[in-house]
Design an enzyme around this catalytic site. Structure first.
Site, PDB file in Angstrom:
ATOM      1  N   ARG A  27      12.359  63.383  31.579  1.00  0.00           N
ATOM      2  CA  ARG A  27      11.130  62.151  32.024  1.00  0.00           C
ATOM      3  C   ARG A  27      11.642  60.644  31.870  1.00  0.00           C
ATOM      4  O   ARG A  27      11.075  60.480  32.792  1.00  0.00           O
ATOM      5  CB  ARG A  27      10.734  62.767  30.882  1.00  0.00           C
ATOM      6  CG  ARG A  27       8.953  64.112  30.225  1.00  0.00           C
ATOM      7  CD  ARG A  27       8.432  64.357  30.200  1.00  0.00           C
ATOM      8  NE  ARG A  27       7.145  63.525  29.848  1.00  0.00           N
ATOM      9  CZ  ARG A  27       6.499  64.124  29.754  1.00  0.00           C
ATOM     10  NH1 ARG A  27       6.260  65.164  30.142  1.00  0.00           N
ATOM     11  NH2 ARG A  27       5.346  63.088  30.273  1.00  0.00           N
ATOM     12  N   TRP A  76       9.235  55.678  27.418  1.00  0.00           N
ATOM     13  CA  TRP A  76       9.530  54.991  28.138  1.00  0.00           C
ATOM     14  C   TRP A  76       8.915  53.368  28.246  1.00  0.00           C
ATOM     15  O   TRP A  76       7.242  53.630  28.401  1.00  0.00           O
ATOM     16  CB  TRP A  76       9.280  55.537  29.180  1.00  0.00           C
ATOM     17  CG  TRP A  76       9.883  55.052  31.011  1.00  0.00           C
ATOM     18  CD1 TRP A  76      10.903  55.745  31.326  1.00  0.00           C
ATOM     19  CD2 TRP A  76       9.587  54.086  32.313  1.00  0.00           C
ATOM     20  NE1 TRP A  76      11.187  55.378  32.354  1.00  0.00           N
ATOM     21  CE2 TRP A  76      10.543  54.020  32.841  1.00  0.00           C
ATOM     22  CE3 TRP A  76       8.229  54.056  31.699  1.00  0.00           C
ATOM     23  CZ2 TRP A  76       9.854  53.947  33.832  1.00  0.00           C
ATOM     24  CZ3 TRP A  76       7.811  53.244  33.337  1.00  0.00           C
ATOM     25  CH2 TRP A  76       8.625  52.903  33.841  1.00  0.00           C
ATOM     26  N   ASN A 102       0.895  58.037  24.308  1.00  0.00           N
ATOM     27  CA  ASN A 102       1.229  58.608  25.941  1.00  0.00           C
ATOM     28  C   ASN A 102       0.311  57.723  26.169  1.00  0.00           C
ATOM     29  O   ASN A 102      -1.183  57.721  26.301  1.00  0.00           O
ATOM     30  CB  ASN A 102       2.024  59.799  26.230  1.00  0.00           C
ATOM     31  CG  ASN A 102       3.383  60.668  26.493  1.00  0.00           C
ATOM     32  OD1 ASN A 102       3.611  59.319  25.704  1.00  0.00           O
ATOM     33  ND2 ASN A 102       3.522  61.079  26.752  1.00  0.00           N
ATOM     34  N   GLU A 485      12.622  60.778  53.464  1.00  0.00           N
ATOM     35  CA  GLU A 485      13.155  61.945  52.328  1.00  0.00           C
ATOM     36  C   GLU A 485      14.881  61.729  51.829  1.00  0.00           C
ATOM     37  O   GLU A 485      15.145  61.864  51.141  1.00  0.00           O
ATOM     38  CB  GLU A 485      12.949  62.950  52.017  1.00  0.00           C
ATOM     39  CG  GLU A 485      12.903  64.650  51.163  1.00  0.00           C
ATOM     40  CD  GLU A 485      12.339  63.474  49.851  1.00  0.00           C
ATOM     41  OE1 GLU A 485      11.626  62.425  50.137  1.00  0.00           O
ATOM     42  OE2 GLU A 485      12.720  63.732  49.126  1.00  0.00           O
ATOM     43  N   LYS A 489      16.517  60.412  48.923  1.00  0.00           N
ATOM     44  CA  LYS A 489      17.678  60.734  48.078  1.00  0.00           C
ATOM     45  C   LYS A 489      18.840  60.093  47.383  1.00  0.00           C
ATOM     46  O   LYS A 489      18.875  60.222  46.439  1.00  0.00           O
ATOM     47  CB  LYS A 489      17.659  62.252  48.379  1.00  0.00           C
ATOM     48  CG  LYS A 489      16.688  63.878  48.486  1.00  0.00           C
ATOM     49  CD  LYS A 489      16.485  64.180  46.857  1.00  0.00           C
ATOM     50  CE  LYS A 489      15.345  63.399  46.208  1.00  0.00           C
ATOM     51  NZ  LYS A 489      13.894  63.463  46.669  1.00  0.00           N
ATOM     52  N   HIS A 508      13.664  48.611  68.412  1.00  0.00           N
ATOM     53  CA  HIS A 508      12.742  47.055  67.547  1.00  0.00           C
ATOM     54  C   HIS A 508      13.497  46.745  66.644  1.00  0.00           C
ATOM     55  O   HIS A 508      12.371  45.877  65.946  1.00  0.00           O
ATOM     56  CB  HIS A 508      11.081  48.148  67.365  1.00  0.00           C
ATOM     57  CG  HIS A 508      11.341  49.090  69.245  1.00  0.00           C
ATOM     58  ND1 HIS A 508      10.192  48.351  69.693  1.00  0.00           N
ATOM     59  CD2 HIS A 508      10.782  50.629  69.013  1.00  0.00           C
ATOM     60  CE1 HIS A 508      10.172  49.503  70.743  1.00  0.00           C
ATOM     61  NE2 HIS A 508      10.864  50.883  70.424  1.00  0.00           N
TER      62      HIS A 508
HETATM   63  C1  AGP Z   1      11.463  62.225  44.196  1.00  0.00           C
HETATM   64  O1  AGP Z   1      12.803  62.284  43.956  1.00  0.00           O
HETATM   65  C2  AGP Z   1      11.138  61.074  43.483  1.00  0.00           C
HETATM   66  N1  AGP Z   1      11.101  61.328  42.211  1.00  0.00           N
HETATM   67  C3  AGP Z   1       9.552  60.120  43.114  1.00  0.00           C
HETATM   68  O2  AGP Z   1       9.930  59.862  44.425  1.00  0.00           O
HETATM   69  C4  AGP Z   1       8.716  61.607  43.427  1.00  0.00           C
HETATM   70  O3  AGP Z   1       8.148  62.133  44.608  1.00  0.00           O
HETATM   71  C5  AGP Z   1       7.672  60.440  42.543  1.00  0.00           C
HETATM   72  O4  AGP Z   1       7.030  60.290  41.934  1.00  0.00           O
HETATM   73  C6  AGP Z   1       5.829  61.773  42.746  1.00  0.00           C
HETATM   74  O5  AGP Z   1       5.998  62.173  42.002  1.00  0.00           O
HETATM   75  P1  AGP Z   1       5.137  63.281  41.636  1.00  0.00           P
HETATM   76  O6  AGP Z   1       5.123  64.283  42.811  1.00  0.00           O
HETATM   77  O7  AGP Z   1       4.786  64.237  40.754  1.00  0.00           O
HETATM   78  O8  AGP Z   1       3.586  62.758  41.941  1.00  0.00           O
END
Ligand code: AGP
Length: 612
Positions: A27, A76, A102, A485, A489, A508
């Site tokens: 996480r 975090w 949290n 996407e 990545k 553009h």
């Molecule tokens: C995608 O690779 C990222 N880890 C991030 O953009 C993620 O998709 C975004 O934080 C949304 O997370 P969720 O689908 O758990 O809401």
């Protein structure tokens, strides 16, 4: 974001806590700590950085004997820099109360100044420490009562694990807008912020709801309502995931494993929901009747990151098949743009974790405007899955890699099924068309498996471009979001700057970026916009760009127009994003490996962004 674990029972609590925190490392975190009670004394160990630093700290400062109760946390940082003082658990000044948290306490500054005026000394910069001092202030030999009084003063979000040396056999836990789960054992019980930390010990879980407070001992779990103190009963759910799924199964990284799991996870997601031969769709959990579906005037789809990209693809699916006007919003923007909402509007939130703060806020905003709401989630029992009117799960199993892959194709699978089902019910799709499209979806796992049989050539391409500083990704129609996407990545795991664009936009502006140093990845599968994409490739080639095309195996022309071609099996164009995204996931993965990046836990990123 942060991770919480807690244990009470017969095992060595430190061992259980550390194992649980290890399962939560994915996480993202910057410090960690545990608190245990031995002979009615609270012992705390905290360290900055990875869990191995905490283990080293424990080895250097061993506990006298094994503890049977404790709490642990991976942090975090939100309030206060990553440091040992700011790491959880936090305590009150007499070290009577230990707490892990949290979420964000939004009124902590005001609470802290009041406590300081009453002579309390703070050792950290965190909002969490305020809670420990407040519990101590209210404590009168009744921890539950002291915690309830404290919670009534807090604003913001929290998932809490609390232990107290005067009541050494119990853990108090409570949640408001941050997930918290109780793991039910035999002669032992657990708490965690995430299913994965509990799986090695139990699959019987209780998903606490907002406003729940629970008192947990080794043999008893009592859940109450924070406000009125009434006993609340919560269902014990048996979670399908098993600990093995959460392991790497021999792959070098979770991300690679999850890319290769996609044929199975797509199949798991549509199995029992589509019957191509009969032209039937059966979505048990979404109790929208035909008349309800016919009543939907507009669809708004709201999400973040990769989930936002699957939302963008689904706009094409819903508008093309159901003819329902569909808008897509970035979750953090949605509630601020004053959207026109009412009871005839369906708001769909898409979230792998079901906990993303901005998407959850958008869901609540939609509910406050009487919209019908549907959540597409991967995590059973997540907050969004419980707060939306309807939920439909992607059955992808735990997605550990921070970079989302199988969740994306799982979401597309669900959205495709919904669009086809609703189109048929709204009579904008005939039965034979429904059968055709369901068959196309049915064949996707086999086609992805075929592609994944030999991916070494993608690695060869990665070797040629891993040193590049900038990439462009281009696509049209349903593959424009796939270009976005692919760029996400690459940037999130390799740290290379990459931009996704609608190919038609090149003239553009972006074409000014194009020269010999610029690799351009173009999704050029056969479709109604194929010819247009080919001209975009030619425009870029004419300016010296290096073209990496994703194209269909049957395409004989593309290799004469591109420098490299990644061939994928042909599908119907509306299904193609499920396939075209896979080579882009792999390209990003192989480049990041070559650059020696932290693939599963890229810098600055967390798997679930539970703060706004
Ligand atoms: C995608 O690779 C990222 N880890 C991030 O953009 C993620 O998709 C975004 O934080 C949304 O997370 P969720 O689908 O758990 O809401």
């Amino acid at each position: 974001m942060c991770g919480i674990v807690g244990y009470v029972g017969k095992k060595d609590a430190v061992e259980v806590l550390l194992e649980g925190l290890k399962k939560l490392e994915y996480r993202g975190y910057d410090s960690a700590g545990i608190a245990v009670i031995i002979d009615k004394e609270l012992h705390i160990r905290r360290s900055v950085g990875k869990l191995c630093n905490l283990e080293e700290n424990l080895a250097k400062n061993p506990l006298s004997i094994s503890a049977r109760i404790g709490i642990g946390h991976t942090r975090w940082a939100t309030h206060g820099r990553p440091s040992e003082e700011n790491a959880h658990p936090h305590t009150d000044s007499t070290k009577n109360i230990g707490i892990v948290h949290n979420g964000i306490i939004e009124n902590y500054v005001e609470l802290r100044s009041k406590l300081e005026k009453n002579g309390k000394n703070f050792k950290s910069e965190t909002d969490t420490e305020v809670i420990a001092h407040l519990i101590k202030k209210h404590y009168n030999n009744n921890l539950l009562n002291a915690v309830q009084k404290t919670l009534s003063e807090l604003g913001g979000s929290y998932a809490l694990g609390i232990i107290c040396m005067n009541e050494p056999d119990k853990i108090l836990c409570a949640r408001h807008n941050a997930p918290l789960i109780i793991g039910v054992g035999k002669g032992e019980n657990f708490i965690a912020s995430d299913i994965l930390a509990l799986l090695p010990y139990t699959r019987e879980m209780i998903f606490l709801e907002n406003g729940d407070i629970a008192e947990i001992t080794a043999d008893k779990i009592v859940i109450k309502d924070i406000k009125d103190n009434n006993i609340t009963t919560r269902e014990i759910k048996s979670v399908r995931w098993d600990a093995m799924q959460a392991k790497k199964d021999g792959y070098k990284h979770f991300m690679l494993k999850e890319i290769f799991e996609q044929p199975r996870t797509i199949e798991d997601t549509f199995r029992g929901r589509i019957y191509p031969d009969e032209g039937k769709v059966h979505i048990e959990e979404v109790k929208l009747k035909e008349k309800d579906i016919k009543k939907i005037s507009n669809i708004y789809i709201v999400a973040c990151g990769t989930s936002y990209h699957s939302a963008l693809v689904s706009k094409f699916l819903f508008e093309n098949f159901t003819r329902i006007p569909t808008e897509v919003d970035i979750a953090s923007e949605f509630r601020y743009r004053a959207p026109i909402l009412n009871e005839n509007i369906l708001v769909v939130v898409i979230s792998q974790s079901g906990e993303t703060a901005d998407t959850l806020a958008a869901l609540r905003f939609a509910k406050s405007r009487n919209c019908q709401t549907l959540a597409v989630c991967n995590v059973v029992g997540s907050t969004m899955s419980r707060e939306a009117m309807y939920v439909i799960y992607t059955y992808c199993g735990p997605e550990i890699g921070v970079a989302s892959t199988k969740a994306f194709t799982g979401q597309l699978t669900i959205l495709y099924i919904l669009a086809l089902d609703w189109a048929y019910k709204r009579e904008t799709l005939a039965k034979n068309e429904l059968k055709t499209y369901l068959k196309e979806l049915w064949e996707v796992p086999v086609k992805i498996s075929k592609f994944l049989k030999n991916t070494e050539f993608v690695n060869d391409i990665a070797k040629l471009f891993a040193h590049k500083r900038d990439f462009l990704y281009l696509g049209r129609h349903v593959n424009h979001p796939v270009a976005l996407e692919g760029a996400l990545k690459l940037k999130e795991i390799s740290y290379i700057h990459a931009e996704g664009y609608a190919a038609g936009e090149m003239k553009h502006g972006p074409i000014a970026l194009v020269d010999e140093s610029m690799p351009i990845v173009v999704i050029a599968v056969k479709s109604k916009v194929y010819e247009k994409i080919i001209s975009n490739i030619e425009e870029a080639k004419a300016r010296g760009a290096t073209i990496i095309a994703v194209a269909n195996e049957s395409d004989k022309e593309i290799k004469h127009k591109s420098d490299h071609v990644i061939y994928v099996p042909k599908t119907d164009e509306f299904v193609s994003p499920l396939i075209t995204v896979v080579p882009l996931q792999l390209l990003a993965y192989y480049i990041a490996v070559l650059l020696g990046r932290d693939i599963d836990q890229p810098r600055n990123l967390a798997k679930s962004v539970t703060v706004e």
